[in-house]
Design a protein around this motif. Structure first.
Motif, PDB file in Angstrom:
ATOM      1  N   UNK A 188       0.790  -1.234   0.129  1.00  0.00           N
ATOM      2  CA  UNK A 188      -0.101   0.084   0.011  1.00  0.00           C
ATOM      3  C   UNK A 188       0.638   1.325  -0.219  1.00  0.00           C
ATOM      4  N   UNK A 189       1.961   1.115  -0.336  1.00  0.00           N
ATOM      5  CA  UNK A 189       2.816   2.514  -0.530  1.00  0.00           C
ATOM      6  C   UNK A 189       2.188   3.344  -1.608  1.00  0.00           C
ATOM      7  N   UNK A 190       2.180   4.370  -1.322  1.00  0.00           N
ATOM      8  CA  UNK A 190       2.090   5.599  -2.336  1.00  0.00           C
ATOM      9  C   UNK A 190       3.104   6.457  -2.602  1.00  0.00           C
ATOM     10  N   UNK A 191       4.180   6.264  -1.703  1.00  0.00           N
ATOM     11  CA  UNK A 191       5.258   7.102  -2.234  1.00  0.00           C
ATOM     12  C   UNK A 191       6.353   5.989  -1.461  1.00  0.00           C
ATOM     13  N   UNK A 192       7.602   6.085  -2.105  1.00  0.00           N
ATOM     14  CA  UNK A 192       8.555   5.016  -1.655  1.00  0.00           C
ATOM     15  C   UNK A 192       9.355   5.097  -0.309  1.00  0.00           C
ATOM     16  N   UNK A 193       9.551   4.251   0.337  1.00  0.00           N
ATOM     17  CA  UNK A 193      10.045   4.458   1.686  1.00  0.00           C
ATOM     18  C   UNK A 193      11.568   4.693   2.015  1.00  0.00           C
ATOM     19  N   UNK A 194      12.045   4.975   3.157  1.00  0.00           N
ATOM     20  CA  UNK A 194      13.325   5.158   3.352  1.00  0.00           C
ATOM     21  C   UNK A 194      14.019   3.665   3.751  1.00  0.00           C
TER      22      UNK A 194
ATOM     23  N   UNK B 132      11.029  -7.821   7.094  1.00  0.00           N
ATOM     24  CA  UNK B 132      10.687  -6.949   8.403  1.00  0.00           C
ATOM     25  C   UNK B 132      10.020  -5.692   8.210  1.00  0.00           C
ATOM     26  N   UNK B 133       8.841  -5.401   8.437  1.00  0.00           N
ATOM     27  CA  UNK B 133       8.077  -4.247   7.914  1.00  0.00           C
ATOM     28  C   UNK B 133       8.561  -3.307   9.322  1.00  0.00           C
ATOM     29  N   UNK B 134       8.907  -3.799  10.286  1.00  0.00           N
ATOM     30  CA  UNK B 134       9.108  -2.875  11.401  1.00  0.00           C
ATOM     31  C   UNK B 134      10.859  -2.402  11.736  1.00  0.00           C
ATOM     32  N   UNK B 135      11.514  -2.765  10.417  1.00  0.00           N
ATOM     33  CA  UNK B 135      12.963  -2.564  10.822  1.00  0.00           C
ATOM     34  C   UNK B 135      12.983  -1.012  10.721  1.00  0.00           C
ATOM     35  N   UNK B 136      13.861  -0.842  11.568  1.00  0.00           N
ATOM     36  CA  UNK B 136      14.099   0.817  11.738  1.00  0.00           C
ATOM     37  C   UNK B 136      15.678   1.112  12.174  1.00  0.00           C
ATOM     38  N   UNK B 137      16.440   2.052  11.522  1.00  0.00           N
ATOM     39  CA  UNK B 137      17.609   2.369  12.259  1.00  0.00           C
ATOM     40  C   UNK B 137      17.441   3.034  13.407  1.00  0.00           C
ATOM     41  N   UNK B 138      16.154   3.589  13.777  1.00  0.00           N
ATOM     42  CA  UNK B 138      15.844   4.568  14.791  1.00  0.00           C
ATOM     43  C   UNK B 138      15.195   3.941  15.967  1.00  0.00           C
ATOM     44  N   UNK B 139      15.174   2.580  16.025  1.00  0.00           N
ATOM     45  CA  UNK B 139      14.554   2.203  17.262  1.00  0.00           C
ATOM     46  C   UNK B 139      12.923   2.202  17.536  1.00  0.00           C
TER      47      UNK B 139
ATOM     48  N   UNK C 195       9.759   2.144  14.367  1.00  0.00           N
ATOM     49  CA  UNK C 195       9.548   2.016  12.942  1.00  0.00           C
ATOM     50  C   UNK C 195       8.553   3.249  12.357  1.00  0.00           C
ATOM     51  N   UNK C 196       7.944   4.002  13.448  1.00  0.00           N
ATOM     52  CA  UNK C 196       7.280   4.940  13.069  1.00  0.00           C
ATOM     53  C   UNK C 196       7.822   6.262  12.590  1.00  0.00           C
ATOM     54  N   UNK C 197       9.058   6.424  13.195  1.00  0.00           N
ATOM     55  CA  UNK C 197       9.911   7.472  12.680  1.00  0.00           C
ATOM     56  C   UNK C 197      10.405   7.412  11.515  1.00  0.00           C
ATOM     57  N   UNK C 198      10.556   6.263  10.716  1.00  0.00           N
ATOM     58  CA  UNK C 198      11.007   6.099   9.571  1.00  0.00           C
ATOM     59  C   UNK C 198      10.414   6.892   8.605  1.00  0.00           C
ATOM     60  N   UNK C 199      11.105   7.571   7.864  1.00  0.00           N
ATOM     61  CA  UNK C 199      10.444   8.274   6.669  1.00  0.00           C
ATOM     62  C   UNK C 199       9.790   7.480   5.531  1.00  0.00           C
ATOM     63  N   UNK C 200       8.530   7.632   5.186  1.00  0.00           N
ATOM     64  CA  UNK C 200       7.850   6.756   4.234  1.00  0.00           C
ATOM     65  C   UNK C 200       7.462   7.310   2.835  1.00  0.00           C
ATOM     66  N   UNK C 201       8.401   8.491   2.852  1.00  0.00           N
ATOM     67  CA  UNK C 201       8.477   9.207   1.290  1.00  0.00           C
ATOM     68  C   UNK C 201       9.774   9.543   1.478  1.00  0.00           C
TER      69      UNK C 201
END
Lengths: 506, 506
Positions: free
Chosen positions: B462-468, B474-481, B483-489
């Motif tokens: 369901x991406x409408x822009x591509x993600x960081x 692993x959908x919840x992968x994040x370098x920032x501990x 995943x909600x703070x990942x950039x999704x555009x």
């Protein structure tokens, strides 16, 4: 018509005077005093805030206005936006603790708080609302860990429709009275916006009870008579479908009535009109509004029986004072007679002889009923209710109604002090009427003493404007279950200037 | 010079399309899917919010802009201000839960949230910042208990410096590729502001690594070449005292460098300049910036020994990919050679023959060293580090460097798939270079397959822009501990359009 008399607004730029910190001291007002950390001169302020730091600045006295400030950082780049909380306090307790434990019965939105996210900590920022405060707490709640934020150039652009340059300077040696006058003026001035607000923090509404006292003080001070006229017209514009004025109204987004119909406030609308006539001689306005005023009297007199006795309406609020257990019938009897007298005054001036005759008949009947039903001759006391409750409220309103000759009212006052179980006034609103009644029956010294004791008590507790609620015995008294939501600049406390300038010093 | 090329901004007014609610579904992206509650047509929206109510509106796709709306109440008077929280989400997880449990290593201020106190719930309101979002949650957190608040006319005034009317319409039957192109365009467009931002939610910075990929896609799509020029000049304006460009810069309040000096990003500055020259023929700009570009190459070549072998700097960040355990030496060897080739290209065009000779010598030495130190002939694999780690990163950069002839690189790619323990790419940034390398060595089908698999995987979620950050596992992968703070555009994911338009469809 109300729009035509929208007042000009006056502004000043004010800066905080000091950084302060709250200290718990049991003898201080509400157990909390501000201790000065640092005093600074104009333009010197530059506060460094690390993450989770907070600072409280003190503007030196209560003010109302819009706040702006500048941000800067010394060590760019900062890696994320800054999260900042601002809390405004009229008194120390509002900013000393945390609002998270707020338990008031009124909405927490009355506590003046903002949370802002600042993308680029540089340049000027303005907070979005109008605030009423002396203290401003600034907390860095989120954002870069390693980059302190500097806050400088904090300014409040004050706003009032009161023109302080029009106030006649007081002469006299009584510094207590001069202080009371100054704080009264500030209280009234800070409530004077595009209407006479009850309190600039809360409710920001135009209430009839407050309006009467503001109008009286205003005639003696700022002379902003057009604002009184505007408020009279605003009430006239929002009467209900039966023609009754509400007890309060909201100016914004467009003027509209509150849902409250307090019976004593209804009775005071014609009083305000009559006193406006006395102060201004503006016959045109009074003619324009006289029918609305007479109608309010009709509404009120519906609660008076054939004999002239007031019966408190059961499904309607009778205010008189914030005081549980006060029996209000005698006070209301006096208040209605007082309102009748006011109407008679302007009806007489307008030569509405038929109306005068009709009202005089009712007034005389009510005076007889007052004496018959409420006056205890043997003790010269006013008694209310089946238990014969004695109260300052009954005494004040019967005195102001002129039911007894002044010297008898004076005796009755003295009698209050020897009687046991007398219900004392609780709030500034009723204190006003007690002081007014004291002047009315020639007890000037007692009136001034009470002024100095009660309002002076607030000064002794660091008030720079007078409060909505003040009990010398209980600093934390609140009708709203959290004393922090009380208004600490409240219109109905603004009348020391009125008395001082009318009766004492001038 | 950077100021002269500040781009024109384009705006659209967009409305939400539906009210949605989050539903936990284990197979959905990050375990959370939005379910449509109500679809409405333009102008129809009128949301009723009681105290503590919340609603989520869905704009249908990701957008960047300023948000306004109207408030009204049906039953005046309301007795206190309204307290409202707004939370913006690029993906469902940002608005589905509560931000109070945010645990990210980046500041919570990146989570897009506002709390507003509305004195008079009437008329238009604008939220103070620029937001990047698809979903907007509106919660009534405080205020009148008995007076619902109505929210209507929610609008986003989008902002971008991308002129969508300049994009050449794609022909072709491959709807997968056409979809990838559309979402790429939106990703790039939403990152194109007054600089090429890495992400419009976070960091809102201009990064060299992102800029290169944005510039490439931009040449093939919006052709906003002045913006590339502006960004090249901005970097030139913020070099450190030794002349090195930072890896990223902040545009506001005034352009300033970040503290990061990533060695591979330093190497890419001359690449961007060279490709800008290829795309525009703007000799003046290239001449103006060539010394800065050559200096970056000098900085980078400090890490190359006599023999032509790259040694990763120990106290400096080498990026290549967000991938723990990746041995980056071979990839960096390839990347440096690639950068040298870029410099040779524009130096040749500018007839800087001395520079060309000098760079060719180094380049040839580095190619020899690459083959000698990293190439495992028996298996046709690139090996990095003492353990001989095999990775897509090493392969991609050695291929792009042209160290081997294309057909050998193609064989080497096939060999990756039979080898065990190969380190795969982790993020879109390295995926880009793998796809680019596949095209480079003639493996077009594999390139398109990877595009469809990896970027198409985001579309399927369901991406409408591509993600960081995107890991199919692993959908919840994040370098920032968190995943909600990942950039999704995110800019570095915007290159499907570049490949599709360069190699596949046009």
């Amino acid at each position: 018509m109300a729009e035509d008399s929208k007042p000009k607004l006056f502004h000043k730029e004010l800066e905080p005077k000091a950084i302060v910190r709250p200290v718990e001291i049991s003898t201080a007002f509400q157990g909390c005093k501000m201790e000065v950390v640092e005093i600074f001169r104009s333009g010197e302020l530059d506060i460094c805030l690390g993450l989770d730091d907070e600072v409280i600045v003190d503007f030196g006295h209560h003010l109302v206005g819009y706040v702006e400030f500048s941000f800067h950082v010394n060590d760019q780049p900062t890696d994320s936006p800054y999260g900042i909380q601002f809390v405004f306090g009229e008194v120390p307790s509002e900013v000393a603790g945390d609002l998270e434990d707020y338990q008031g019965s009124l909405s927490r939105t009355w506590m003046q708080e903002e949370r802002c996210t600042i993308d680029y900590p540089s340049g000027k920022f303005q907070l979005p609302r109008r605030y009423a405060f002396r203290y401003l707490k600034i907390r860095r709640i989120a954002g870069p860990k390693w980059h302190p934020l500097y806050v400088s150039a904090i300014r409040c652009r004050t706003v009032t429709s009161a023109d302080f340059s029009r106030v006649f300077p007081l002469r006299g040696d009584d510094s207590e009275l001069l202080n009371l006058d100054q704080v009264s003026l500030r209280t009234l001035g800070n409530c004077m916006q595009t209407v006479f607000e009850d309190g600039p923090k809360r409710d920001r509404r135009l209430w009839i009870g407050d309006l009467r006292l503001q109008a009286l003080s205003n005639y003696m001070t700022f002379g902003q008579n057009h604002l009184v006229k505007r408020c009279l017209y605003l009430f006239a514009a929002v009467v209900n479908d039966r023609g009754q004025v509400p007890s309060s109204l909201f100016e914004f987004p467009t003027p509209h009535a509150s849902n409250d119909y307090i019976v004593d406030y209804t009775a005071l609308y014609p009083v305000i009109l009559s006193e406006y006539f006395d102060a201004t001689g503006d016959k045109e306005t009074v003619r324009d509004l006289q029918e609305i005023a007479f109608y309010q009297l009709d509404v009120v007199l519906n609660h008076v029986d054939e004999e002239g006795l007031v019966h408190l309406p059961e499904n309607q609020w009778s205010f008189i004072d914030w005081c549980d257990g006060l029996h209000k019938q005698a006070a209301m009897q006096g208040l209605f007679i007082f309102a009748l007298n006011s109407c008679l005054r302007f009806a007489g001036k307008l030569r509405l002889s038929e109306r005068v005759n009709q009202l005089e008949l009712i007034r005389d009947k009510m005076i007889s009923a007052a004496v018959k039903h409420f006056y205890g001759k043997e003790k010269t006391l006013w008694l209310s209710g089946p238990e014969g409750q004695v109260s300052f409220a009954s005494w004040a309103w019967m005195t102001l109604a002129g039911v007894l000759p002044p010297e008898q009212s004076a005796l009755s006052y003295k009698a209050l002090w020897v009687e046991e179980g007398v219900v004392r006034p609780k709030g500034p609103y009723l204190y006003h009427y007690v002081v007014d009644a004291l002047f009315q029956c020639g007890l000037e010294n007692e009136a001034l003493l009470l002024l100095k004791e009660y309002w002076g008590g607030m000064l002794a507790k660091d008030a720079t404007t007078f409060w909505e609620v003040y009990s010398p015995e209980d600093d934390k008294l609140s009708p709203y279950k959290d004393y922090r939501v009380n208004s600490y600049c409240h219109a109905w406390s603004c009348t020391p200037s009125y008395f001082i300038r009318r009766d004492a010093v001038r």
